[in-house]
Write a protein that holds these residues in place. Structure first.
Motif, PDB file in Angstrom:
ATOM      1  N   ALA A  55      26.073  62.607  65.092  1.00 42.49           N
ATOM      2  CA  ALA A  55      26.478  61.221  65.334  1.00 42.49           C
ATOM      3  C   ALA A  55      26.508  60.887  66.822  1.00 42.49           C
ATOM      4  O   ALA A  55      26.171  59.764  67.223  1.00 42.49           O
ATOM      5  CB  ALA A  55      27.852  60.970  64.713  1.00 42.49           C
ATOM      6  N   ASP A  56      26.881  61.849  67.666  1.00 47.02           N
ATOM      7  CA  ASP A  56      26.922  61.598  69.108  1.00 47.02           C
ATOM      8  C   ASP A  56      25.524  61.390  69.684  1.00 47.02           C
ATOM      9  O   ASP A  56      25.341  60.620  70.629  1.00 47.02           O
ATOM     10  CB  ASP A  56      27.596  62.763  69.837  1.00 47.02           C
ATOM     11  N   ASP A  57      24.536  62.082  69.124  1.00 50.97           N
ATOM     12  CA  ASP A  57      23.163  61.936  69.611  1.00 50.97           C
ATOM     13  C   ASP A  57      22.679  60.498  69.490  1.00 50.97           C
ATOM     14  O   ASP A  57      21.857  60.035  70.298  1.00 50.97           O
ATOM     15  CB  ASP A  57      22.212  62.848  68.822  1.00 50.97           C
ATOM     16  N   LEU A  58      23.177  59.795  68.486  1.00 48.44           N
ATOM     17  CA  LEU A  58      22.731  58.420  68.254  1.00 48.44           C
ATOM     18  C   LEU A  58      23.230  57.476  69.344  1.00 48.44           C
ATOM     19  O   LEU A  58      22.724  56.352  69.466  1.00 48.44           O
ATOM     20  CB  LEU A  58      23.218  57.936  66.892  1.00 48.44           C
ATOM     21  N   PRO A  67      32.059  67.695  68.734  1.00 46.98           N
ATOM     22  CA  PRO A  67      33.297  68.484  68.637  1.00 46.98           C
ATOM     23  C   PRO A  67      33.640  68.893  67.197  1.00 46.98           C
ATOM     24  O   PRO A  67      34.113  70.006  66.960  1.00 46.98           O
ATOM     25  CB  PRO A  67      34.363  67.547  69.219  1.00 46.98           C
ATOM     26  N   GLU A  68      33.379  67.999  66.246  1.00 48.66           N
ATOM     27  CA  GLU A  68      33.664  68.332  64.848  1.00 48.66           C
ATOM     28  C   GLU A  68      32.734  69.435  64.353  1.00 48.66           C
ATOM     29  O   GLU A  68      33.149  70.313  63.581  1.00 48.66           O
ATOM     30  CB  GLU A  68      33.513  67.079  63.984  1.00 48.66           C
ATOM     31  N   ILE A  69      31.502  69.405  64.795  1.00 52.34           N
ATOM     32  CA  ILE A  69      30.538  70.444  64.408  1.00 52.34           C
ATOM     33  C   ILE A  69      30.981  71.801  64.937  1.00 52.34           C
ATOM     34  O   ILE A  69      30.901  72.816  64.236  1.00 52.34           O
ATOM     35  CB  ILE A  69      29.131  70.069  64.911  1.00 52.34           C
ATOM     36  N   ARG A  70      31.475  71.816  66.159  1.00 52.88           N
ATOM     37  CA  ARG A  70      31.982  73.072  66.714  1.00 52.88           C
ATOM     38  C   ARG A  70      33.220  73.547  65.950  1.00 52.88           C
ATOM     39  O   ARG A  70      33.378  74.747  65.686  1.00 52.88           O
ATOM     40  CB  ARG A  70      32.298  72.903  68.202  1.00 52.88           C
ATOM     41  N   GLN A  71      34.099  72.624  65.579  1.00 51.46           N
ATOM     42  CA  GLN A  71      35.289  72.996  64.816  1.00 51.46           C
ATOM     43  C   GLN A  71      34.918  73.591  63.464  1.00 51.46           C
ATOM     44  O   GLN A  71      35.493  74.598  63.033  1.00 51.46           O
ATOM     45  CB  GLN A  71      36.190  71.771  64.610  1.00 51.46           C
ATOM     46  N   SER A 115      42.240  67.290  57.736  1.00 50.87           N
ATOM     47  CA  SER A 115      41.702  66.912  56.420  1.00 50.87           C
ATOM     48  C   SER A 115      40.461  66.038  56.535  1.00 50.87           C
ATOM     49  O   SER A 115      39.559  66.113  55.682  1.00 50.87           O
ATOM     50  CB  SER A 115      42.781  66.194  55.614  1.00 50.87           C
ATOM     51  N   VAL A 116      40.376  65.215  57.574  1.00 48.29           N
ATOM     52  CA  VAL A 116      39.215  64.338  57.733  1.00 48.29           C
ATOM     53  C   VAL A 116      37.941  65.167  57.931  1.00 48.29           C
ATOM     54  O   VAL A 116      36.904  64.901  57.314  1.00 48.29           O
ATOM     55  CB  VAL A 116      39.411  63.380  58.934  1.00 48.29           C
ATOM     56  N   ILE A 117      38.032  66.199  58.762  1.00 45.79           N
ATOM     57  CA  ILE A 117      36.857  67.046  59.006  1.00 45.79           C
ATOM     58  C   ILE A 117      36.514  67.851  57.763  1.00 45.79           C
ATOM     59  O   ILE A 117      35.338  68.038  57.427  1.00 45.79           O
ATOM     60  CB  ILE A 117      37.105  67.969  60.212  1.00 45.79           C
ATOM     61  N   LEU A 118      37.531  68.323  57.050  1.00 44.16           N
ATOM     62  CA  LEU A 118      37.269  69.054  55.804  1.00 44.16           C
ATOM     63  C   LEU A 118      36.576  68.160  54.781  1.00 44.16           C
ATOM     64  O   LEU A 118      35.679  68.611  54.051  1.00 44.16           O
ATOM     65  CB  LEU A 118      38.572  69.600  55.235  1.00 44.16           C
ATOM     66  N   GLU A 119      36.966  66.901  54.733  1.00 41.43           N
ATOM     67  CA  GLU A 119      36.313  65.948  53.827  1.00 41.43           C
ATOM     68  C   GLU A 119      34.853  65.747  54.220  1.00 41.43           C
ATOM     69  O   GLU A 119      33.962  65.675  53.366  1.00 41.43           O
ATOM     70  CB  GLU A 119      37.055  64.613  53.844  1.00 41.43           C
ATOM     71  N   LYS A 120      34.591  65.685  55.522  1.00 40.43           N
ATOM     72  CA  LYS A 120      33.213  65.550  55.985  1.00 40.43           C
ATOM     73  C   LYS A 120      32.397  66.790  55.642  1.00 40.43           C
ATOM     74  O   LYS A 120      31.214  66.689  55.276  1.00 40.43           O
ATOM     75  CB  LYS A 120      33.179  65.307  57.503  1.00 40.43           C
ATOM     76  N   LEU A 121      33.025  67.950  55.746  1.00 47.44           N
ATOM     77  CA  LEU A 121      32.343  69.197  55.390  1.00 47.44           C
ATOM     78  C   LEU A 121      31.938  69.186  53.927  1.00 47.44           C
ATOM     79  O   LEU A 121      30.804  69.554  53.572  1.00 47.44           O
ATOM     80  CB  LEU A 121      33.251  70.393  55.699  1.00 47.44           C
ATOM     81  N   GLU A 122      32.837  68.771  53.050  1.00 47.47           N
ATOM     82  CA  GLU A 122      32.520  68.705  51.623  1.00 47.47           C
ATOM     83  C   GLU A 122      31.429  67.671  51.356  1.00 47.47           C
ATOM     84  O   GLU A 122      30.538  67.889  50.525  1.00 47.47           O
ATOM     85  CB  GLU A 122      33.779  68.386  50.813  1.00 47.47           C
ATOM     86  N   ALA A 123      31.493  66.546  52.046  1.00 50.44           N
ATOM     87  CA  ALA A 123      30.467  65.508  51.885  1.00 50.44           C
ATOM     88  C   ALA A 123      29.106  66.023  52.328  1.00 50.44           C
ATOM     89  O   ALA A 123      28.075  65.727  51.708  1.00 50.44           O
ATOM     90  CB  ALA A 123      30.850  64.265  52.691  1.00 50.44           C
ATOM     91  N   LEU A 124      29.091  66.824  53.392  1.00 53.25           N
ATOM     92  CA  LEU A 124      27.838  67.403  53.879  1.00 53.25           C
ATOM     93  C   LEU A 124      27.266  68.381  52.858  1.00 53.25           C
ATOM     94  O   LEU A 124      26.054  68.370  52.573  1.00 53.25           O
ATOM     95  CB  LEU A 124      28.091  68.105  55.213  1.00 53.25           C
ATOM     96  N   TRP A 163      28.792  81.814  67.261  1.00 50.42           N
ATOM     97  CA  TRP A 163      28.194  80.988  68.322  1.00 50.42           C
ATOM     98  C   TRP A 163      28.745  79.561  68.335  1.00 50.42           C
ATOM     99  O   TRP A 163      28.142  78.661  68.895  1.00 50.42           O
ATOM    100  CB  TRP A 163      26.682  80.937  68.130  1.00 50.42           C
ATOM    101  N   TRP A 164      29.916  79.345  67.770  1.00 52.32           N
ATOM    102  CA  TRP A 164      30.460  77.993  67.630  1.00 52.32           C
ATOM    103  C   TRP A 164      30.626  77.287  68.984  1.00 52.32           C
ATOM    104  O   TRP A 164      30.542  76.059  69.068  1.00 52.32           O
ATOM    105  CB  TRP A 164      31.808  78.041  66.907  1.00 52.32           C
ATOM    106  N   ASP A 165      30.851  78.062  70.055  1.00 55.13           N
ATOM    107  CA  ASP A 165      31.038  77.453  71.370  1.00 55.13           C
ATOM    108  C   ASP A 165      29.821  77.625  72.273  1.00 55.13           C
ATOM    109  O   ASP A 165      29.913  77.476  73.491  1.00 55.13           O
ATOM    110  CB  ASP A 165      32.275  78.050  72.059  1.00 55.13           C
ATOM    111  N   LYS A 166      28.687  77.917  71.690  1.00 51.08           N
ATOM    112  CA  LYS A 166      27.450  78.101  72.459  1.00 51.08           C
ATOM    113  C   LYS A 166      27.102  76.818  73.212  1.00 51.08           C
ATOM    114  O   LYS A 166      27.103  75.731  72.638  1.00 51.08           O
ATOM    115  CB  LYS A 166      26.315  78.472  71.494  1.00 51.08           C
TER     116      LYS A 166
END
Length: 273
Positions: free
Chosen positions: A126-129, A156-160, A3-12, A169-172
């Motif tokens: 976020a990891d790039d930062l 990892p969340e972006i790939r998910q 649910s946390v990742i789904l919430e981030k998806l909606e926020a995006l 290409w999710w695992d590219k």
């Protein structure tokens, strides 16, 4: 997907909707492709993907970027950047990426204004930062926004999310520009970029995806995941590989026994700071 990742998806999605029109700095990597996909889903024809073409981009990566944009349905345009004409870039200082991204966004910003796009957005996450990324500074100075980082999405969340959305290409593997294959301070030339690019394409044709060919003078240092090293040594025709690399322009060919690790060249910066 939790649910946390789904919430981030909606926020995006909501963040992109608020922009109304956006021009995406789109390389074809997993991150910028997710931004392009969602921008198109939310904004439709008011989203435009721009891909920069330069000698530091592998031809196969450009082909992937074009194919993925077509799959998504988003409009895409190609531009040509001239960072190789800037000695601040080709001398390969530790902040080389600053000059690369400066060239990119000094090209994109006027284009966005001309075409009526109030926002230029990229695929920084976020990891790039958490890594040494001087290019991020150059983008921020020019008003570029990073929706993935703003929503605190990690790699990892972006790939998910990409897998959840059915993107093939999710695992590219990550594929930074070819200039990242050289130790800081070694001059970057078109010839050197081409020989590294050819070497990596050859290894990919052998079936190895997450690989790097680091160039140090006349030496090629192959990096691949440590778990694959035994298989590589046993199954690869090593004399043939060396001969082919020498045809590309290398004198020596070595294998990094530590294995592939993203950002390895930055360890010298951390050790000296």
């Amino acid at each position: 997907m939790n649910s946390v990742i789904l919430e981030k998806l909606e926020a995006l999605k909501n963040l992109l909707a608020e922009m109304e029109r956006a021009l995406i700095a789109y390389s074809g990597g997993v991150d910028s492709t997710l931004v392009a996909k969602l921008a198109y889903d939310v904004l439709g024809e008011k989203a435009l993907a721009i891909t920069a073409v330069s000698p530091s981009l592998l031809p196969e990566e450009l082909e992937d970027a074009i194919a993925q944009a077509d799959y998504i349905g988003i409009r895409q345009e190609l531009i040509f950047t001239m960072e190789m004409e800037n000695p601040n870039y080709t001398s390969n200082p530790v902040n080389r990426c600053y000059f690369c991204k400066s060239e990119l966004h000094d090209t994109l910003k006027p284009l966005a204004i001309k075409k009526g796009y109030p926002y230029v957005i990229d695929g920084v996450n976020a990891d790039d930062l958490q890594d040494y990324r001087p290019g991020i500074q150059a983008a921020k100075e020019r008003g570029v926004r990073s929706p993935l980082a703003e929503i605190r999405l990690t790699k990892p969340e972006i790939r998910q999310i990409s897998q959840y959305l059915g993107l093939p290409w999710w695992d590219k593997p990550a594929q930074p520009c070819l200039s990242s294959r050289f130790p800081y301070g070694e001059e970057i030339t078109l010839e050197k970029l081409q020989r590294v690019g050819r070497a990596e394409m050859y290894l990919r044709q052998l079936g190895y995806r997450s690989i790097r060919v680091r160039s140090d003078g006349e030496t090629a240092r192959i990096e691949l995941p440590s778990a694959q090293i035994p298989d590589f040594i046993l199954k690869t025709n090593l004399p043939e590989l060396v001969a082919i690399f020498q045809q590309f322009g290398f004198t020596y060919v070595t294998l990094d026994l530590e294995g592939y690790r993203s950002g390895k060249l930055n360890q010298n910066i951390a050790q000296s700071s």
